[in-house]
Each structure stands twice: as structure tokens, then as C-alpha cells.
Scaffold this motif. Structure first.
Motif, PDB file in Angstrom:
ATOM      1  N   TYR A  19     -49.581  13.406   3.059  1.00  0.00           N
ATOM      2  CA  TYR A  19     -49.097  13.511   4.429  1.00  0.00           C
ATOM      3  C   TYR A  19     -50.320  13.547   5.350  1.00  0.00           C
ATOM      4  CZ  TYR A  19     -44.469  14.394   2.532  1.00  0.00           C
ATOM      5  OH  TYR A  19     -43.261  14.263   1.868  1.00  0.00           O
ATOM      6  N   GLY A  22     -52.078  12.359  12.152  1.00  0.00           N
ATOM      7  CA  GLY A  22     -52.729  11.394  13.028  1.00  0.00           C
ATOM      8  C   GLY A  22     -53.882  11.986  13.815  1.00  0.00           C
ATOM      9  N   ASP A  64     -57.157   4.111   7.607  1.00  0.00           N
ATOM     10  CA  ASP A  64     -56.069   4.998   7.171  1.00  0.00           C
ATOM     11  C   ASP A  64     -55.117   5.325   8.311  1.00  0.00           C
ATOM     12  OD1 ASP A  64     -57.266   5.037   4.708  1.00  0.00           O
ATOM     13  OD2 ASP A  64     -58.060   7.071   4.870  1.00  0.00           O
ATOM     14  N   TYR A  65     -55.622   5.297   9.536  1.00  0.00           N
ATOM     15  CA  TYR A  65     -54.822   5.698  10.692  1.00  0.00           C
ATOM     16  C   TYR A  65     -54.186   4.509  11.410  1.00  0.00           C
ATOM     17  CZ  TYR A  65     -57.164  10.128   9.898  1.00  0.00           C
ATOM     18  OH  TYR A  65     -57.627  11.277   9.320  1.00  0.00           O
ATOM     19  N   ILE A  67     -51.292   1.885  11.438  1.00  0.00           N
ATOM     20  CA  ILE A  67     -49.941   1.812  10.897  1.00  0.00           C
ATOM     21  C   ILE A  67     -49.468   0.366  10.875  1.00  0.00           C
ATOM     22  CG2 ILE A  67     -47.561   2.616  11.180  1.00  0.00           C
ATOM     23  CD1 ILE A  67     -49.663   4.762  10.427  1.00  0.00           C
ATOM     24  N   ASP A  71     -44.426   1.227   6.919  1.00  0.00           N
ATOM     25  CA  ASP A  71     -44.996   2.544   6.632  1.00  0.00           C
ATOM     26  C   ASP A  71     -43.979   3.641   6.946  1.00  0.00           C
ATOM     27  OD1 ASP A  71     -47.414   1.537   5.794  1.00  0.00           O
ATOM     28  OD2 ASP A  71     -48.478   1.907   7.665  1.00  0.00           O
ATOM     29  N   ILE A  73     -43.204   7.168   8.408  1.00  0.00           N
ATOM     30  CA  ILE A  73     -43.781   8.058   9.407  1.00  0.00           C
ATOM     31  C   ILE A  73     -42.878   9.277   9.567  1.00  0.00           C
ATOM     32  CG2 ILE A  73     -44.642   8.278  11.769  1.00  0.00           C
ATOM     33  CD1 ILE A  73     -46.137   6.202  10.072  1.00  0.00           C
ATOM     34  N   TRP A  85     -41.488   2.651   9.962  1.00  0.00           N
ATOM     35  CA  TRP A  85     -41.987   2.038  11.190  1.00  0.00           C
ATOM     36  C   TRP A  85     -41.941   0.529  11.040  1.00  0.00           C
ATOM     37  CZ3 TRP A  85     -42.538   2.721  16.057  1.00  0.00           C
ATOM     38  CH2 TRP A  85     -43.334   1.850  16.808  1.00  0.00           C
ATOM     39  N   LEU A  92     -52.067   5.775  14.620  1.00  0.00           N
ATOM     40  CA  LEU A  92     -51.285   6.982  14.374  1.00  0.00           C
ATOM     41  C   LEU A  92     -51.798   8.157  15.202  1.00  0.00           C
ATOM     42  CD1 LEU A  92     -49.003   8.206  12.549  1.00  0.00           C
ATOM     43  CD2 LEU A  92     -50.837   8.913  10.998  1.00  0.00           C
ATOM     44  N   LYS A  98     -48.438  10.099   8.433  1.00  0.00           N
ATOM     45  CA  LYS A  98     -48.226   8.873   7.661  1.00  0.00           C
ATOM     46  C   LYS A  98     -48.022   9.313   6.216  1.00  0.00           C
ATOM     47  CE  LYS A  98     -50.719   4.754   6.057  1.00  0.00           C
ATOM     48  NZ  LYS A  98     -52.021   4.039   6.154  1.00  0.00           N
ATOM     49  N   SER A 100     -47.563   8.506   2.308  1.00  0.00           N
ATOM     50  CA  SER A 100     -47.883   7.459   1.328  1.00  0.00           C
ATOM     51  C   SER A 100     -48.134   8.127  -0.017  1.00  0.00           C
ATOM     52  CB  SER A 100     -49.108   6.648   1.767  1.00  0.00           C
ATOM     53  OG  SER A 100     -50.239   7.493   1.877  1.00  0.00           O
TER      54      SER A 100
END
Length: 200
Positions: A19, A22, A64-65, A67, A71, A73, A85, A92, A98, A100
């Protein structure tokens, strides 16, 4: 459950997914020689797209930030919600996770995060602050059942195509809306003449 099926394990949300919170995007504005990308905030997540009022950030932020369509969210502050999203590339913002995983498929961590959403909303509502939120330790307390490999694959075969279809339909709807918005002014102004089109 009194007992788990053979090969199933008890875990938590943070055991199955990452998790990523952002960035405070006001610190990452585009430089004068950059074309910015929209900032994904809670408002954009709720409406499913960025608009003319969306802020912009630098495209050179850590990857990584950034989007992309599809993805997962999770808004953990204010209006709590979790969604796919499908509004295009953006940055983000803080107050959004985010979600993943390098271990598990999207259907699995999306479904489990969604499963706990009502409880998270209740926790946030109990906060005395002006804007309800959940803390990361709530993710650690959110229990998850991890199926054995055969059951995991069987469940995934049912859920993954549904989620893939949701994502692809939303992306297609966005493209169609963009095409409509591009063509409609030209039709209204007469720039495009439809009088010779055969509708039969």
C-alpha cells in the motif's frame, strides 16, 4: 471460521499487497520545460477521470508514483473508496494508496481490500479529526484468507475475467467520450458535413 480448509492460511492485507501512499504533489510541480501530468486526488478517483480543474505535477517523479489504467487505488482519508483507475496516466497524490503485489494477482488484493472497506469507513467515522481516515495498522489488523493453489486458481478464473472486462470497458468508454467531445463541436459548427452520409 472455526477451521480453515486444507492448505488455506490466515494473513492480513499488508501480507498480500503493498500500500504505497502518494506524494504531496504541490512539491512536485512541472518545471517550465516539462509537460505536466494530471494529479490523481480523491476528487478525481470519485469521478473516475481528471478534468480541466485537476492540478498537474512533474512527469519526472519516481515511477512508482505514476498511475496507469487498471491500477488499484485506495482512498484512505476523507471519502474512503477503492477502485480501478481508468482515467489515464497521472501522479499519485497523498491520502491515496496505490495497491499492488509481487505475490498475488490484482483480483485477489482488490477483492480483499474492498471486503474490508465498510469496516474501514466505520473506523474513519469514529475519528475525532475533521477528516476521517484510517492508519496503516488497520491494514495489518484486516484479516485475509489465502486459499491453497488449486482454490486460488479456481477462484481467480472466475473473478479475473470480470475485473478485466470492467477495466477494458471503462477505458473504451473514456476513448468514446473523448471522440464524442472532439467531433461534436465540429458537427455543430458545420466543419464536418454529414448531409452526404448514407445511413442505410
Amino acid at each position: 471460521m472455526q477451521s480453515l480448509p486444507d492448505g488455506w492460511k490466515l494473513a492480513s492485507l499488508i501480507d498480500i499487497a503493498d500500500y504505497l501512499n502518494g506524494l504531496a504533489m504541490q512539491k512536485y510541480r512541472p518545471s517550465t520545460d516539462e509537460i505536466g501530468i494530471p494529479v490523481l486526488k480523491i476528487k478525481e478517483l470519485r469521478q473516475g477521470c481528471c478534468d480541466d480543474n485537476s492540478e498537474f505535477c512533474s512527469p519526472s517523479i519516481k515511477s512508482d508514483y505514476i498511475i496507469h489504467d487498471g491500477d488499484v487505488i485506495f482512498s484512505w482519508s476523507g471519502s474512503l473508496l477503492v477502485d480501478f483507475w481508468c482515467g489515464g496516466i497521472c501522479g499519485l497524490n497523498q491520502h491515496l494508496f496505490k495497491v499492488s503485489s509481487s505475490k498475488y494477482d490484482k483480483w485477489f488484493y482488490y477483492a480483499w481490500t474492498k471486503h474490508h472497506l465498510d469496516r474501514f469507513i466505520a473506523v474513519a467515522a469514529d475519528k475525532t479529526t475533521t477528516m476521517g481516515h484510517i492508519k496503516r495498522d488497520e491494514l495489518a489488523k484486516a484479516e485475509v484468507l489465502i486459499p491453497n493453489e488449486a482454490d486460488y486458481n479456481r477462484i481467480g478464473a472466475l473473478l479475473q475475467p470480470i475485473y478485466d472486462l470492467i477495466i477494458s470497458n471503462r477505458i473504451e468508454n473514456k476513448k468514446l467520450a473523448e471522440t464524442r467531445d472532439s467531433l461534436l463541436p465540429k458537427l455543430m459548427s458545420g466543419e464536418i458535413d454529414m448531409s452526404e452520409v448514407d445511413y442505410e
